[in-house]
Write an enzyme that holds these catalytic residues in place. Sequence first.
Site, PDB file in Angstrom:
ATOM      1  N   HIS A 101       0.837  -1.199   0.000  1.00  0.00           N
ATOM      2  CA  HIS A 101       0.000   0.000   0.000  1.00  0.00           C
ATOM      3  C   HIS A 101       0.870   1.247   0.000  1.00  0.00           C
ATOM      4  O   HIS A 101       2.053   1.196   0.356  1.00  0.00           O
ATOM      5  CB  HIS A 101      -0.896   0.039   1.252  1.00  0.00           C
ATOM      6  CG  HIS A 101      -0.160   0.081   2.549  1.00  0.00           C
ATOM      7  ND1 HIS A 101       0.496  -1.011   3.070  1.00  0.00           N
ATOM      8  CD2 HIS A 101       0.039   1.092   3.429  1.00  0.00           C
ATOM      9  CE1 HIS A 101       1.065  -0.690   4.219  1.00  0.00           C
ATOM     10  NE2 HIS A 101       0.810   0.595   4.466  1.00  0.00           N
ATOM     11  N   ASP A 103       0.566   4.879   2.010  1.00  0.00           N
ATOM     12  CA  ASP A 103      -0.213   5.299   3.175  1.00  0.00           C
ATOM     13  C   ASP A 103      -1.351   6.231   2.755  1.00  0.00           C
ATOM     14  O   ASP A 103      -1.145   7.172   1.983  1.00  0.00           O
ATOM     15  CB  ASP A 103       0.696   6.000   4.205  1.00  0.00           C
ATOM     16  CG  ASP A 103       1.633   5.004   4.900  1.00  0.00           C
ATOM     17  OD1 ASP A 103       1.235   3.832   5.063  1.00  0.00           O
ATOM     18  OD2 ASP A 103       2.754   5.400   5.263  1.00  0.00           O
ATOM     19  N   HIS A 256       4.643   0.169   0.187  1.00  0.00           N
ATOM     20  CA  HIS A 256       5.429  -0.618   1.137  1.00  0.00           C
ATOM     21  C   HIS A 256       4.598  -1.770   1.706  1.00  0.00           C
ATOM     22  O   HIS A 256       3.360  -1.777   1.596  1.00  0.00           O
ATOM     23  CB  HIS A 256       6.012   0.258   2.241  1.00  0.00           C
ATOM     24  CG  HIS A 256       5.004   1.068   2.968  1.00  0.00           C
ATOM     25  ND1 HIS A 256       4.438   2.214   2.460  1.00  0.00           N
ATOM     26  CD2 HIS A 256       4.434   0.899   4.190  1.00  0.00           C
ATOM     27  CE1 HIS A 256       3.581   2.706   3.316  1.00  0.00           C
ATOM     28  NE2 HIS A 256       3.544   1.927   4.377  1.00  0.00           N
ATOM     29  N   ARG A 271       5.147   6.313  13.728  1.00  0.00           N
ATOM     30  CA  ARG A 271       5.093   6.845  12.358  1.00  0.00           C
ATOM     31  C   ARG A 271       4.431   8.219  12.326  1.00  0.00           C
ATOM     32  O   ARG A 271       3.394   8.422  12.960  1.00  0.00           O
ATOM     33  CB  ARG A 271       4.299   5.889  11.460  1.00  0.00           C
ATOM     34  CG  ARG A 271       4.358   6.257   9.987  1.00  0.00           C
ATOM     35  CD  ARG A 271       3.463   5.383   9.149  1.00  0.00           C
ATOM     36  NE  ARG A 271       2.076   5.762   9.306  1.00  0.00           N
ATOM     37  CZ  ARG A 271       1.050   5.106   8.754  1.00  0.00           C
ATOM     38  NH1 ARG A 271       1.263   4.022   8.032  1.00  0.00           N
ATOM     39  NH2 ARG A 271      -0.186   5.531   8.927  1.00  0.00           N
TER      40      ARG A 271
HETATM   41  C1  SIN Z   1       3.244   1.248   7.496  1.00  0.00           C
HETATM   42  O1  SIN Z   1       2.434   0.635   6.821  1.00  0.00           O
HETATM   43  O2  SIN Z   1       3.438   2.451   7.344  1.00  0.00           O
HETATM   44  C2  SIN Z   1       4.010   0.505   8.561  1.00  0.00           C
HETATM   45  C3  SIN Z   1       5.282  -0.062   8.060  1.00  0.00           C
HETATM   46  C4  SIN Z   1       5.978  -0.872   9.119  1.00  0.00           C
HETATM   47  O3  SIN Z   1       5.439  -1.041  10.236  1.00  0.00           O
HETATM   48  O4  SIN Z   1       7.074  -1.357   8.858  1.00  0.00           O
END
Ligand code: SIN
Length: 283
Positions: A101, A103, A256, A271
């Site tokens: 995805h 974000d 990612h 995050r």
């Molecule tokens: C995310 O989807 O932004 C999380 C990525 C992660 O936890 O490595």
Amino acid sequence: MGSYQRIEVKPRTRAIGADVSGIDLSGPPDDETFQELKAALHEHLVLFFHDQQMSPEQHRDLANRLGRTEVHEYFPSLDGFPEISVLEHDAEHPPISDSWHSDVSYRSDPSMASVLYARTLPSRGGDTLWLSAYAAFDALSKPMQAFLTTLHAEHDFLYAYGPLLSRLDDAQERIEKARRDTPPVVHPVVVTHPVTGRRLLYVNPTFTRSIVELSRSESRAVLDLLLDHLRKPDFQVRLQWRENDVAIWDNRATQHYATADYYPEYRRMHRVTVGGDRPLGVN
Ligand code: SIN
């Protein structure tokens, strides 16, 4: 290839990813160093910084220098820091980001960047992978590229989070609120990056429900073809996290995938996402 005076940038693959050293993110970095960081981000799409000691304020302020920080609809926040989402998983809260995805592509103005800080890691696993949506677009044939530039796709928060919300006690209320606050949006399938001007493939398996110009079966077939293509290892980089690593990525030009292989161990990340503009198609 950019040349950098203030930081050292070591590319990981041809398509995506670089390790950056010579910078203390808590600093805060001076303007010239920060301009180099931004140039490296546009060149390599995801940057990895190691052994960084940032307080929550410094984490938030770093993201703030890239642009306007945001608050997430689903993830809980760190106390006193609404912009810092706590992504925390264990036996009772299984990982949920093991699907490609970008974000918040379900928003009309999805995030332009994310700054992820590794706080507590499992004994093994929990790596994150990123792909270059530029490289994926560039690798398609010219007729396919031309066809895709005519299309738009629906992205929907509930396509991803609906099943999770439906398990909660207040499911109906949460789903209705999500429908009100984050209704489905339509974005071009091929987006022009507002800074680099490069074209990128903008569909992902987590939030993209359908291609609006096509019939249901055509939409499924074209999406499956594109999602399969995007997953090609040639477009990817993988980070095996160490505690205090930071990843900053261009959320428009990448997708990612956070591996869930550490379940049921504990993993905690912080995050901050940075607001972006409405994705533009190709003129
Ligand atoms: C995310 O989807 O932004 C999380 C990525 C992660 O936890 O490595």
